[in-house]
Write a protein that holds these residues in place. Structure first.
Motif, PDB file in Angstrom:
ATOM      1  N   ASN A   1       0.827  -1.215   0.000  1.00 38.28           N
ATOM      2  CA  ASN A   1       0.000   0.000   0.000  1.00 38.28           C
ATOM      3  C   ASN A   1       0.854   1.255   0.000  1.00 38.28           C
ATOM      4  O   ASN A   1       0.518   2.240  -0.642  1.00 38.28           O
ATOM      5  N   GLU A   2       1.944   1.236   0.752  1.00 31.54           N
ATOM      6  CA  GLU A   2       2.836   2.389   0.846  1.00 31.54           C
ATOM      7  C   GLU A   2       4.237   1.983   0.379  1.00 31.54           C
ATOM      8  O   GLU A   2       4.676   0.867   0.612  1.00 31.54           O
ATOM      9  N   ALA A   3       4.932   2.912  -0.261  1.00 37.32           N
ATOM     10  CA  ALA A   3       6.322   2.659  -0.649  1.00 37.32           C
ATOM     11  C   ALA A   3       7.146   2.410   0.609  1.00 37.32           C
ATOM     12  O   ALA A   3       6.842   2.945   1.680  1.00 37.32           O
ATOM     13  N   ASP A   4       8.173   1.576   0.497  1.00 33.95           N
ATOM     14  CA  ASP A   4       9.034   1.313   1.650  1.00 33.95           C
ATOM     15  C   ASP A   4      10.470   1.104   1.187  1.00 33.95           C
ATOM     16  O   ASP A   4      10.767   1.228   0.007  1.00 33.95           O
ATOM     17  N   LYS A   5      11.345   0.808   2.114  1.00 30.00           N
ATOM     18  CA  LYS A   5      12.778   0.679   1.815  1.00 30.00           C
ATOM     19  C   LYS A   5      13.210  -0.773   1.608  1.00 30.00           C
ATOM     20  O   LYS A   5      14.398  -1.066   1.543  1.00 30.00           O
ATOM     21  N   ARG A   6      12.256  -1.694   1.501  1.00 30.15           N
ATOM     22  CA  ARG A   6      12.602  -3.118   1.371  1.00 30.15           C
ATOM     23  C   ARG A   6      13.120  -3.443  -0.025  1.00 30.15           C
ATOM     24  O   ARG A   6      12.717  -2.854  -1.014  1.00 30.15           O
ATOM     25  N   THR A   7      14.030  -4.419  -0.093  1.00 26.88           N
ATOM     26  CA  THR A   7      14.578  -4.915  -1.354  1.00 26.88           C
ATOM     27  C   THR A   7      14.641  -6.433  -1.290  1.00 26.88           C
ATOM     28  O   THR A   7      14.471  -7.030  -0.222  1.00 26.88           O
ATOM     29  N   HIS A   8      14.915  -7.062  -2.423  1.00 27.10           N
ATOM     30  CA  HIS A   8      15.082  -8.512  -2.463  1.00 27.10           C
ATOM     31  C   HIS A   8      16.417  -8.909  -1.840  1.00 27.10           C
ATOM     32  O   HIS A   8      17.364  -8.134  -1.828  1.00 27.10           O
ATOM     33  N   GLY A   9      16.501 -10.154  -1.396  1.00 31.70           N
ATOM     34  CA  GLY A   9      17.770 -10.699  -0.927  1.00 31.70           C
ATOM     35  C   GLY A   9      18.666 -11.018  -2.110  1.00 31.70           C
ATOM     36  O   GLY A   9      18.289 -10.823  -3.263  1.00 31.70           O
ATOM     37  N   ASN A  10      19.848 -11.535  -1.844  1.00 34.44           N
ATOM     38  CA  ASN A  10      20.813 -11.794  -2.904  1.00 34.44           C
ATOM     39  C   ASN A  10      20.950 -13.251  -3.293  1.00 34.44           C
ATOM     40  O   ASN A  10      21.662 -13.578  -4.216  1.00 34.44           O
ATOM     41  N   SER A  11      20.323 -14.163  -2.595  1.00 36.73           N
ATOM     42  CA  SER A  11      20.557 -15.571  -2.850  1.00 36.73           C
ATOM     43  C   SER A  11      19.325 -16.252  -3.414  1.00 36.73           C
ATOM     44  O   SER A  11      18.196 -15.930  -3.071  1.00 36.73           O
ATOM     45  N   VAL A  12      19.558 -17.214  -4.299  1.00 33.32           N
ATOM     46  CA  VAL A  12      18.464 -18.042  -4.793  1.00 33.32           C
ATOM     47  C   VAL A  12      18.620 -19.479  -4.307  1.00 33.32           C
ATOM     48  O   VAL A  12      17.857 -20.335  -4.671  1.00 33.32           O
ATOM     49  N   VAL A  13      19.639 -19.746  -3.507  1.00 33.88           N
ATOM     50  CA  VAL A  13      19.904 -21.099  -3.036  1.00 33.88           C
ATOM     51  C   VAL A  13      19.776 -21.148  -1.515  1.00 33.88           C
ATOM     52  O   VAL A  13      20.442 -20.407  -0.797  1.00 33.88           O
ATOM     53  N   PHE A  14      18.895 -21.998  -1.049  1.00 30.75           N
ATOM     54  CA  PHE A  14      18.749 -22.222   0.380  1.00 30.75           C
ATOM     55  C   PHE A  14      18.737 -23.722   0.614  1.00 30.75           C
ATOM     56  O   PHE A  14      18.197 -24.478  -0.185  1.00 30.75           O
ATOM     57  N   GLN A  15      19.343 -24.165   1.682  1.00 33.34           N
ATOM     58  CA  GLN A  15      19.317 -25.576   2.037  1.00 33.34           C
ATOM     59  C   GLN A  15      18.888 -25.708   3.477  1.00 33.34           C
ATOM     60  O   GLN A  15      19.273 -24.895   4.324  1.00 33.34           O
ATOM     61  N   THR A  16      18.089 -26.720   3.752  1.00 38.02           N
ATOM     62  CA  THR A  16      17.679 -26.989   5.124  1.00 38.02           C
ATOM     63  C   THR A  16      17.964 -28.441   5.446  1.00 38.02           C
ATOM     64  O   THR A  16      17.995 -29.291   4.561  1.00 38.02           O
ATOM     65  N   VAL A  17      18.190 -28.689   6.716  1.00 39.40           N
ATOM     66  CA  VAL A  17      18.365 -30.059   7.201  1.00 39.40           C
ATOM     67  C   VAL A  17      17.609 -30.190   8.508  1.00 39.40           C
ATOM     68  O   VAL A  17      17.416 -29.216   9.233  1.00 39.40           O
ATOM     69  N   MET A  18      17.157 -31.384   8.787  1.00 34.66           N
ATOM     70  CA  MET A  18      16.488 -31.645  10.064  1.00 34.66           C
ATOM     71  C   MET A  18      17.574 -31.811  11.123  1.00 34.66           C
ATOM     72  O   MET A  18      18.477 -32.635  10.982  1.00 34.66           O
ATOM     73  N   ALA A  19      17.518 -31.017  12.153  1.00 36.08           N
ATOM     74  CA  ALA A  19      18.483 -31.094  13.239  1.00 36.08           C
ATOM     75  C   ALA A  19      17.925 -32.000  14.340  1.00 36.08           C
ATOM     76  O   ALA A  19      16.703 -32.149  14.484  1.00 36.08           O
ATOM     77  N   LYS A  20      18.798 -32.595  15.104  1.00 31.45           N
ATOM     78  CA  LYS A  20      18.373 -33.477  16.190  1.00 31.45           C
ATOM     79  C   LYS A  20      17.923 -32.693  17.405  1.00 31.45           C
ATOM     80  O   LYS A  20      17.241 -33.210  18.269  1.00 31.45           O
ATOM     81  N   GLU A  21      18.336 -31.426  17.471  1.00 29.47           N
ATOM     82  CA  GLU A  21      17.942 -30.577  18.585  1.00 29.47           C
ATOM     83  C   GLU A  21      17.705 -29.159  18.064  1.00 29.47           C
ATOM     84  O   GLU A  21      18.063 -28.842  16.927  1.00 29.47           O
ATOM     85  N   SER A  22      17.106 -28.332  18.856  1.00 26.34           N
ATOM     86  CA  SER A  22      16.812 -26.957  18.439  1.00 26.34           C
ATOM     87  C   SER A  22      18.108 -26.194  18.186  1.00 26.34           C
ATOM     88  O   SER A  22      19.083 -26.345  18.904  1.00 26.34           O
ATOM     89  N   VAL A  23      18.076 -25.388  17.130  1.00 26.68           N
ATOM     90  CA  VAL A  23      19.223 -24.537  16.794  1.00 26.68           C
ATOM     91  C   VAL A  23      18.703 -23.140  16.516  1.00 26.68           C
ATOM     92  O   VAL A  23      17.552 -22.962  16.151  1.00 26.68           O
ATOM     93  N   THR A  24      19.557 -22.153  16.690  1.00 22.42           N
ATOM     94  CA  THR A  24      19.133 -20.783  16.377  1.00 22.42           C
ATOM     95  C   THR A  24      19.287 -20.558  14.879  1.00 22.42           C
ATOM     96  O   THR A  24      20.135 -21.157  14.241  1.00 22.42           O
ATOM     97  N   PHE A  25      18.474 -19.689  14.375  1.00 27.53           N
ATOM     98  CA  PHE A  25      18.504 -19.377  12.946  1.00 27.53           C
ATOM     99  C   PHE A  25      19.372 -18.171  12.697  1.00 27.53           C
ATOM    100  O   PHE A  25      19.304 -17.201  13.385  1.00 27.53           O
TER     101      PHE A  25
END
Length: 188
Positions: free
Chosen positions: A164-188
């Motif tokens: 609705n309103e203009a803002d200062k947001r832009t796209h990120g720089n990466s198109v590659v993300f990988q995730t894995v299931m961790a055995k315990e909680s980890v911080t992001f």
């Protein structure tokens, strides 16, 4: 300084005679260059990497997909297979050439200067028409074109998905993300 150390000429040599120069060999640039060449234009495609496809290249390992348009889809399919476009008689591809400057006459671009990423050799690409597919709009920026970095409001260009309103947001720089299931909680 660099030109003197590498014994390069003050004025880079002309790369050839072209009707159109496309700077950037990503999906958009490659499709533009191949399409123009097939329409009969003599085209120079300047690509800073040793492969075509940009963020959808074999280097990144995320293949491009077509748009349901036969001519575009056929070009994109060649990119997916990492096939060369050497058979395109009106297309000359300059790999490992990083655009670094533009030459202008008045407000019009007359040439783009590019430097070979390995040898440092510079070349001038003169043409009456230029397509900026650098991804970041460098050719237009160097030429003095207006530009914008942030998101505009939907009212400015009647874009229903814009905020609705203009803002200062832009796209990120990466198109590659990988995730894995961790055995315990980890911080992001």
């Amino acid at each position: 300084w660099r030109r003197n150390l590498l014994h390069l000429p003050e004025t880079p040599p002309l790369a050839g005679e072209f009707d159109l120069e496309v700077v950037g060999g990503g999906v958009a640039g490659t499709c533009a260059a191949v399409s123009a060449a097939r329409l009969g234009l003599r085209v120079a495609l300047v690509q800073e990497r040793p492969v075509l496809g940009g963020n959808a290249s074999s280097e990144i390992k995320i293949g491009p997909y077509g748009l349901g348009r036969p001519r575009v889809d056929e070009i994109v399919a060649k990119l997916r297979q990492d096939k060369p476009f050497a058979a395109e008689k009106n297309l000359q591809i300059f790999f490992d050439m990083h655009a670094c400057a533009v030459e202008k006459k008045g407000a019009r671009i007359t040439a783009v200067v590019a430097s070979h990423t390995i040898t440092g050799q510079r070349m001038r690409f003169a043409a009456p028409l230029f397509v900026d597919c650098t991804g970041d709009g460098w050719i237009g920026f160097w030429a003095g074109a207006q530009f914008r970095r942030e998101r505009e409001s939907y009212r400015e260009f009647n874009e229903s998905l814009a905020p609705n309103e203009a803002d200062k947001r832009t796209h990120g720089n990466s198109v590659v993300f990988q995730t894995v299931m961790a055995k315990e909680s980890v911080t992001f």
